[in-house]
Design a protein around this motif. Structure first.
Motif, PDB file in Angstrom:
ATOM      1  N   MET A   7       0.855  -1.192   0.000  1.00  0.00           N
ATOM      2  CA  MET A   7       0.000   0.000   0.000  1.00  0.00           C
ATOM      3  C   MET A   7       0.897   1.250   0.000  1.00  0.00           C
ATOM      4  O   MET A   7       1.886   1.281   0.723  1.00  0.00           O
ATOM      5  N   ILE A   8       0.518   2.242  -0.842  1.00  0.00           N
ATOM      6  CA  ILE A   8       1.234   3.525  -0.834  1.00  0.00           C
ATOM      7  C   ILE A   8       0.345   4.546  -0.129  1.00  0.00           C
ATOM      8  O   ILE A   8      -0.826   4.709  -0.483  1.00  0.00           O
ATOM      9  N   LYS A   9       0.910   5.212   0.895  1.00  0.00           N
ATOM     10  CA  LYS A   9       0.143   6.234   1.632  1.00  0.00           C
ATOM     11  C   LYS A   9       0.600   7.616   1.182  1.00  0.00           C
ATOM     12  O   LYS A   9       1.764   7.982   1.336  1.00  0.00           O
ATOM     13  N   LEU A  10      -0.363   8.352   0.571  1.00  0.00           N
ATOM     14  CA  LEU A  10      -0.068   9.690   0.041  1.00  0.00           C
ATOM     15  C   LEU A  10      -0.604  10.765   0.985  1.00  0.00           C
ATOM     16  O   LEU A  10      -1.704  10.627   1.517  1.00  0.00           O
ATOM     17  N   GLY A  11       0.139  11.837   1.167  1.00  0.00           N
ATOM     18  CA  GLY A  11      -0.357  12.998   1.909  1.00  0.00           C
ATOM     19  C   GLY A  11      -0.581  14.139   0.933  1.00  0.00           C
ATOM     20  O   GLY A  11       0.266  14.390   0.069  1.00  0.00           O
ATOM     21  N   VAL A  12      -1.765  14.791   1.046  1.00  0.00           N
ATOM     22  CA  VAL A  12      -2.059  15.957   0.200  1.00  0.00           C
ATOM     23  C   VAL A  12      -2.196  17.155   1.124  1.00  0.00           C
ATOM     24  O   VAL A  12      -3.022  17.139   2.050  1.00  0.00           O
ATOM     25  N   THR A  13      -1.373  18.156   0.928  1.00  0.00           N
ATOM     26  CA  THR A  13      -1.463  19.351   1.765  1.00  0.00           C
ATOM     27  C   THR A  13      -1.349  20.590   0.891  1.00  0.00           C
ATOM     28  O   THR A  13      -1.243  20.506  -0.331  1.00  0.00           O
ATOM     29  N   GLY A  14      -1.435  21.745   1.560  1.00  0.00           N
ATOM     30  CA  GLY A  14      -1.398  23.011   0.829  1.00  0.00           C
ATOM     31  C   GLY A  14      -2.074  24.058   1.682  1.00  0.00           C
ATOM     32  O   GLY A  14      -2.826  23.715   2.599  1.00  0.00           O
ATOM     33  N   GLY A  15      -1.793  25.299   1.408  1.00  0.00           N
ATOM     34  CA  GLY A  15      -2.342  26.375   2.233  1.00  0.00           C
ATOM     35  C   GLY A  15      -3.855  26.467   2.096  1.00  0.00           C
ATOM     36  O   GLY A  15      -4.455  25.861   1.193  1.00  0.00           O
ATOM     37  N   ILE A  16      -4.453  27.231   2.983  1.00  0.00           N
ATOM     38  CA  ILE A  16      -5.906  27.373   2.969  1.00  0.00           C
ATOM     39  C   ILE A  16      -6.350  27.882   1.595  1.00  0.00           C
ATOM     40  O   ILE A  16      -5.720  28.771   1.016  1.00  0.00           O
TER      41      ILE A  16
END
Ligand code: COD
Ligand code: ATP
Length: 195
Positions: free
Chosen positions: A1-10
């Motif tokens: 399994m690959i765990k991806l994080g998606v982030t970014g400013g408001i």
């Protein structure tokens, strides 16, 4: 399994990008939403927040979100205390959520404060969604019916885009000039060799 994080400013477009991942049948953990659920259901969070900020932070079982927002956005120490209370519980809940989805090749977490909360250590790859600050503030103000000052206070409580970009494995440009569908498809192709 690959765990991806998606982030970014408001207002950067994390939720829109995560909807594209969902179109690829990738389950997405919405950290904002799950944190709000835990604020109202976790006895550990409730007790620690009340110990630090007083009993009138809760009306019955429900956290007074406006009160907590006013306490933490524009006050670094209150933000630090709150993050130290909520994020470890959120991380535990996220790990349980992942365990229930072992049959998926890829999962993702949508988290505005992914790096600040230390979630990067739980993930294989991280993606930062970027858009110009003024665009982000306009989008979020329109969506949330908050003032630009309130949006800016939230934005100032987060790591800035340059710092995040320095930590990211992938960048998605969401300035209206790049296709989100194509950028997501390219990332999924790039990681397909990892699983
Ligand atoms: C303080 C709370 C109750 C305010 O809720 P409210 O609905 O009034 O505001 P809202 O969630 O719309 O906040 C708008 C934006 O603030 C940003 N934000 C939320 N929490 C944080 C934080 N701890 N640090 C920096 N920015 C944050 C996000 O970009 C969010 O989208 C809520 O944001 C919260 O519980 N935050 C602490 C938990 C947390 O860190 N959640 C984000 C997990 S990624
Ligand atoms: N490329 C775009 N063009 C126009 N509107 C957009 C674009 N991307 C996102 N939006 C809109 O901007 C607002 C913010 O997008 P979104 O909710 O995905 O951001 P977010 O990063 O999840 O924000 P937050 O951290 O506040 O939850 C939403 O109303 C969304 O529909």
């Amino acid at each position: 399994m690959i765990k991806l994080g998606v982030t970014g400013g408001i207002g950067s477009g994390k939720s829109v990008v995560c909807d594209v991942f969902r179109l690829h049948d990738i389950p997405v953990f919405d950290a904002d939403r799950e944190a709000k659920k835990l604020n109202d259901t976790s006895p550990v969070i409730r007790e620690k927040l009340i110990n630090n900020f007083g009993p009138d932070l809760y009306q019955g079982n429900k956290l007074d979100r406006k009160k907590l927002a006013n306490l933490i956005f524009n006050n670094a120490e209150n933000l630090r205390i709150t993050n130290a209370i909520i994020h470890p519980e959120l991380a535990k809940y996220f790990e349980k959520w992942v365990d229930q989805r072992k049959h998926h090749a890829v999962i993702a977490i949508d988290a505005a404060v992914l790096y600040e909360a230390g979630f990067q250590s739980l993930l294989d790859k991280t993606i930062v969604v970027m858009a110009p600050l003024e665009t982000r503030i306009e989008r979020a103000a329109k969506r949330d019916r908050l003032s630009k000052e309130q949006i800016t206070a939230r934005a100032n409580s987060q790591m800035n885009d340059e710092e995040k970009a320095g930590l990211a494995d992938f960048i998605i440009h969401n300035d209206g000039r790049h296709s989100l569908l194509e950028q997501v498809a390219q990332i999924l192709q790039d990681i397909s060799t990892l699983y």
